[in-house]
Every structure is written in C-alpha cells, then in structure tokens.
Write a protein that holds these residues in place. Sequence first.
Motif, PDB file in Angstrom:
ATOM      1  N   ASP A  10       0.841  -1.186   0.000  1.00  0.00           N
ATOM      2  CA  ASP A  10       0.000   0.000   0.000  1.00  0.00           C
ATOM      3  C   ASP A  10       0.888   1.253   0.000  1.00  0.00           C
ATOM      4  O   ASP A  10       1.840   1.355   0.768  1.00  0.00           O
ATOM      5  CB  ASP A  10      -0.895   0.001   1.243  1.00  0.00           C
ATOM      6  CG  ASP A  10      -1.858   1.173   1.244  1.00  0.00           C
ATOM      7  OD1 ASP A  10      -2.961   1.031   0.711  1.00  0.00           O
ATOM      8  OD2 ASP A  10      -1.480   2.233   1.796  1.00  0.00           O
ATOM      9  N   ARG A  11       0.573   2.174  -0.889  1.00  0.00           N
ATOM     10  CA  ARG A  11       1.421   3.358  -1.053  1.00  0.00           C
ATOM     11  C   ARG A  11       1.538   4.178   0.235  1.00  0.00           C
ATOM     12  O   ARG A  11       2.621   4.645   0.594  1.00  0.00           O
ATOM     13  CB  ARG A  11       0.874   4.248  -2.179  1.00  0.00           C
ATOM     14  CG  ARG A  11       1.845   5.295  -2.683  1.00  0.00           C
ATOM     15  CD  ARG A  11       1.214   6.132  -3.795  1.00  0.00           C
ATOM     16  NE  ARG A  11       2.196   6.944  -4.486  1.00  0.00           N
ATOM     17  CZ  ARG A  11       2.676   8.104  -4.020  1.00  0.00           C
ATOM     18  NH1 ARG A  11       2.233   8.583  -2.859  1.00  0.00           N
ATOM     19  NH2 ARG A  11       3.592   8.787  -4.705  1.00  0.00           N
ATOM     20  N   LYS A  12       0.429   4.355   0.929  1.00  0.00           N
ATOM     21  CA  LYS A  12       0.444   5.135   2.170  1.00  0.00           C
ATOM     22  C   LYS A  12       1.303   4.454   3.239  1.00  0.00           C
ATOM     23  O   LYS A  12       1.995   5.123   4.012  1.00  0.00           O
ATOM     24  CB  LYS A  12      -0.983   5.325   2.685  1.00  0.00           C
ATOM     25  CG  LYS A  12      -1.838   6.237   1.817  1.00  0.00           C
ATOM     26  CD  LYS A  12      -3.227   6.416   2.413  1.00  0.00           C
ATOM     27  CE  LYS A  12      -4.075   7.348   1.556  1.00  0.00           C
ATOM     28  NZ  LYS A  12      -5.447   7.520   2.114  1.00  0.00           N
ATOM     29  N   TYR A  13       1.249   3.126   3.253  1.00  0.00           N
ATOM     30  CA  TYR A  13       2.057   2.386   4.220  1.00  0.00           C
ATOM     31  C   TYR A  13       3.540   2.540   3.894  1.00  0.00           C
ATOM     32  O   TYR A  13       4.372   2.720   4.793  1.00  0.00           O
ATOM     33  CB  TYR A  13       1.659   0.911   4.206  1.00  0.00           C
ATOM     34  CG  TYR A  13       2.403   0.043   5.198  1.00  0.00           C
ATOM     35  CD1 TYR A  13       2.537   0.432   6.527  1.00  0.00           C
ATOM     36  CD2 TYR A  13       2.972  -1.160   4.794  1.00  0.00           C
ATOM     37  CE1 TYR A  13       3.221  -0.368   7.441  1.00  0.00           C
ATOM     38  CE2 TYR A  13       3.651  -1.966   5.698  1.00  0.00           C
ATOM     39  CZ  TYR A  13       3.774  -1.560   7.015  1.00  0.00           C
ATOM     40  OH  TYR A  13       4.463  -2.349   7.917  1.00  0.00           O
ATOM     41  N   VAL A  46       4.907   5.072   2.420  1.00  0.00           N
ATOM     42  CA  VAL A  46       5.268   6.436   2.813  1.00  0.00           C
ATOM     43  C   VAL A  46       5.633   6.465   4.292  1.00  0.00           C
ATOM     44  O   VAL A  46       6.623   7.095   4.696  1.00  0.00           O
ATOM     45  CB  VAL A  46       4.108   7.406   2.518  1.00  0.00           C
ATOM     46  CG1 VAL A  46       4.338   8.751   3.216  1.00  0.00           C
ATOM     47  CG2 VAL A  46       3.955   7.620   1.022  1.00  0.00           C
ATOM     48  N   ARG A  47       4.860   5.773   5.123  1.00  0.00           N
ATOM     49  CA  ARG A  47       5.151   5.715   6.561  1.00  0.00           C
ATOM     50  C   ARG A  47       6.485   5.035   6.832  1.00  0.00           C
ATOM     51  O   ARG A  47       7.282   5.487   7.657  1.00  0.00           O
ATOM     52  CB  ARG A  47       4.044   4.962   7.297  1.00  0.00           C
ATOM     53  CG  ARG A  47       2.750   5.730   7.496  1.00  0.00           C
ATOM     54  CD  ARG A  47       1.762   4.904   8.304  1.00  0.00           C
ATOM     55  NE  ARG A  47       2.317   4.481   9.570  1.00  0.00           N
ATOM     56  CZ  ARG A  47       1.999   3.353  10.215  1.00  0.00           C
ATOM     57  NH1 ARG A  47       1.121   2.521   9.672  1.00  0.00           N
ATOM     58  NH2 ARG A  47       2.535   3.062  11.385  1.00  0.00           N
ATOM     59  N   ASP A  71       7.425   9.232   6.266  1.00  0.00           N
ATOM     60  CA  ASP A  71       6.446  10.257   5.882  1.00  0.00           C
ATOM     61  C   ASP A  71       7.025  11.260   4.881  1.00  0.00           C
ATOM     62  O   ASP A  71       6.910  12.482   5.064  1.00  0.00           O
ATOM     63  CB  ASP A  71       5.905  10.985   7.114  1.00  0.00           C
ATOM     64  CG  ASP A  71       5.046  10.082   7.984  1.00  0.00           C
ATOM     65  OD1 ASP A  71       4.271   9.285   7.426  1.00  0.00           O
ATOM     66  OD2 ASP A  71       5.184  10.153   9.223  1.00  0.00           O
ATOM     67  N   ASP A 125       7.458  13.247   1.149  1.00  0.00           N
ATOM     68  CA  ASP A 125       6.463  13.859   0.266  1.00  0.00           C
ATOM     69  C   ASP A 125       6.370  13.082  -1.053  1.00  0.00           C
ATOM     70  O   ASP A 125       7.141  12.150  -1.307  1.00  0.00           O
ATOM     71  CB  ASP A 125       6.787  15.334   0.012  1.00  0.00           C
ATOM     72  CG  ASP A 125       8.157  15.543  -0.627  1.00  0.00           C
ATOM     73  OD1 ASP A 125       8.593  14.691  -1.428  1.00  0.00           O
ATOM     74  OD2 ASP A 125       8.808  16.567  -0.304  1.00  0.00           O
ATOM     75  N   ASP A 126       5.426  13.503  -1.906  1.00  0.00           N
ATOM     76  CA  ASP A 126       5.162  12.775  -3.151  1.00  0.00           C
ATOM     77  C   ASP A 126       6.362  12.745  -4.083  1.00  0.00           C
ATOM     78  O   ASP A 126       6.646  11.723  -4.719  1.00  0.00           O
ATOM     79  CB  ASP A 126       3.956  13.385  -3.879  1.00  0.00           C
ATOM     80  CG  ASP A 126       2.641  13.013  -3.221  1.00  0.00           C
ATOM     81  OD1 ASP A 126       2.627  12.047  -2.432  1.00  0.00           O
ATOM     82  OD2 ASP A 126       1.628  13.691  -3.484  1.00  0.00           O
ATOM     83  N   MET A 179       8.862  10.338  -2.781  1.00  0.00           N
ATOM     84  CA  MET A 179       8.314   8.995  -2.935  1.00  0.00           C
ATOM     85  C   MET A 179       8.509   8.484  -4.361  1.00  0.00           C
ATOM     86  O   MET A 179       8.958   7.343  -4.573  1.00  0.00           O
ATOM     87  CB  MET A 179       6.827   9.009  -2.571  1.00  0.00           C
ATOM     88  CG  MET A 179       6.160   7.654  -2.669  1.00  0.00           C
ATOM     89  SD  MET A 179       6.792   6.489  -1.445  1.00  0.00           S
ATOM     90  CE  MET A 179       5.576   5.190  -1.618  1.00  0.00           C
ATOM     91  N   GLU A 232       3.963   2.165  -9.766  1.00  0.00           N
ATOM     92  CA  GLU A 232       2.739   2.539  -9.066  1.00  0.00           C
ATOM     93  C   GLU A 232       1.532   1.956  -9.791  1.00  0.00           C
ATOM     94  O   GLU A 232       1.446   1.996 -11.015  1.00  0.00           O
ATOM     95  CB  GLU A 232       2.612   4.060  -8.981  1.00  0.00           C
ATOM     96  CG  GLU A 232       3.677   4.703  -8.111  1.00  0.00           C
ATOM     97  CD  GLU A 232       3.386   6.162  -7.826  1.00  0.00           C
ATOM     98  OE1 GLU A 232       2.376   6.441  -7.156  1.00  0.00           O
ATOM     99  OE2 GLU A 232       4.166   7.016  -8.286  1.00  0.00           O
ATOM    100  N   GLN A 240      -3.494   2.690  -5.671  1.00  0.00           N
ATOM    101  CA  GLN A 240      -3.061   2.961  -4.311  1.00  0.00           C
ATOM    102  C   GLN A 240      -1.931   2.037  -3.870  1.00  0.00           C
ATOM    103  O   GLN A 240      -1.446   2.124  -2.736  1.00  0.00           O
ATOM    104  CB  GLN A 240      -4.237   2.799  -3.347  1.00  0.00           C
ATOM    105  CG  GLN A 240      -4.732   1.359  -3.200  1.00  0.00           C
ATOM    106  CD  GLN A 240      -5.903   1.259  -2.229  1.00  0.00           C
ATOM    107  OE1 GLN A 240      -6.774   2.123  -2.220  1.00  0.00           O
ATOM    108  NE2 GLN A 240      -5.897   0.216  -1.412  1.00  0.00           N
TER     109      GLN A 240
END
Length: 221
Positions: free
Chosen positions: A158-161, A163-164, A168, A170-171, A174, A185, A188
């Motif tokens: 998962d992309r948000k995971y 990022v964490r 954290d 930025d785009d 990333m 990609e 998501q």
Amino acid sequence: MVHYIKMEDGKVLPIQEMLKSIERYNPEHLKIIEAYVEEQASANLYDLEANLACLKLYQFNPPLMNLDITYTILLKSLTNFPHTDFVLCKCLLLSAQTNDDTVKEIIYLADILEQCDFALFWSRVQQQKEIFKKINGFYDSIRKFVCHVVGITFQAIDRKYLVRLLGDIDDNAMRGWIKKNGWKEDGQFVVIANQEGNIKTKHITEKIEFENLAPLMANCL
C-alpha cells in the motif's frame, strides 16, 4: 580530502595505509583519526576501519575518549545496515560510553532497525533531530535500507504504508525512491516484484562411485 599521518621516522602515509600497520594503535594519531571521522559525517563518506581504530584507541586510552566522536561513529555505522558494522562498533565501547544516555538511544535505534520497526524508528528520530544534524545523508541511507527490506519482502505494498515506512516523505521524494528501485505505481499500491519468481526449486543429484560405496557395504556385513 585525503588525511595523512606523519610517522616517527618522518615518513608520511595516507590514513588508510597507516591503519594497516601497528601504528593504528598509536594514540598520537587519534586527533587526525577523529578529524577523519568528522569528515565522514560532513562529506557523506564511510570508513569502518578508521572508525574501529578510533574506538580501539579509546579502549586503550580511556581519558582520551570523546563522546561526540562516539555518537558520530555509531550513527555512521547505522547507515550501513544491514551489514553488522554497528555490532562491531558496539563491542568496542567502554562503560563510560554505554552508560551515556545518547549512546543508549542510538543502541535502541539500532535494535529497532534490526527488528524492521521503521515507523517506530522514524518516530524516535523526529523526537531528537539534533543528534542526526551533523550526519549528512543519514536519512537517505536509512531509507535505502528500508527499500532493501521492502524489496525482499513484498510483491505489492500500500502506497500510504510505504510512505510511513520511509519516514512520511512527500510525493516527489516517494516517486524518486520508486523510480530508483525500479518499482511501479498501480493505483493505491506500489508493485515491488513477483517474489515467487525469486524462489526456484533446485533438483540436487548426487553421484556416488561404487568404489566409494564398497567400504561402507563391507562394514555392514
């Protein structure tokens, strides 16, 4: 910049050459080695042998021990995960170093990294940014290790995971890490690799000559 050390006989050697000789244990060279450690931090260089030599000199000469240099050496060794550099450095620490609160925190960070608890790691880092300010490239070195772990663990994440896990970011950052690692990609998710393709069944065939088997058969009679 190459650091040189002057020997007692007047000969001048690069620090890397000196480290290959008995002169690595000469406390008179400590200041130059410490300056080299600080250059590693500012110029994003890394020389494990020099750092170990510095810690060894502290072992032999406790009054000369410098905690700030100790912090730098330990933090630089964290940047070389998953190699065991940190363990090697930790084994050379004096009690005065291991009892220091900052050293304890760095050791804790190493434990977190070893457990791959990256979210907790970045949380601890954010609480004490001052420790890492002088270590140029520290964050990206840790993110490189995170990507290594992700690359051998996930097929898609998962992309948000992700990022964490990367602290954290930025785009733009990333997308940079995704491109650097050859990932893609997909909505998501970030597609890492087909791990099944990395697991290959191996057929092992053993060939035993009769003359090698004959003594064993004779012992069974």
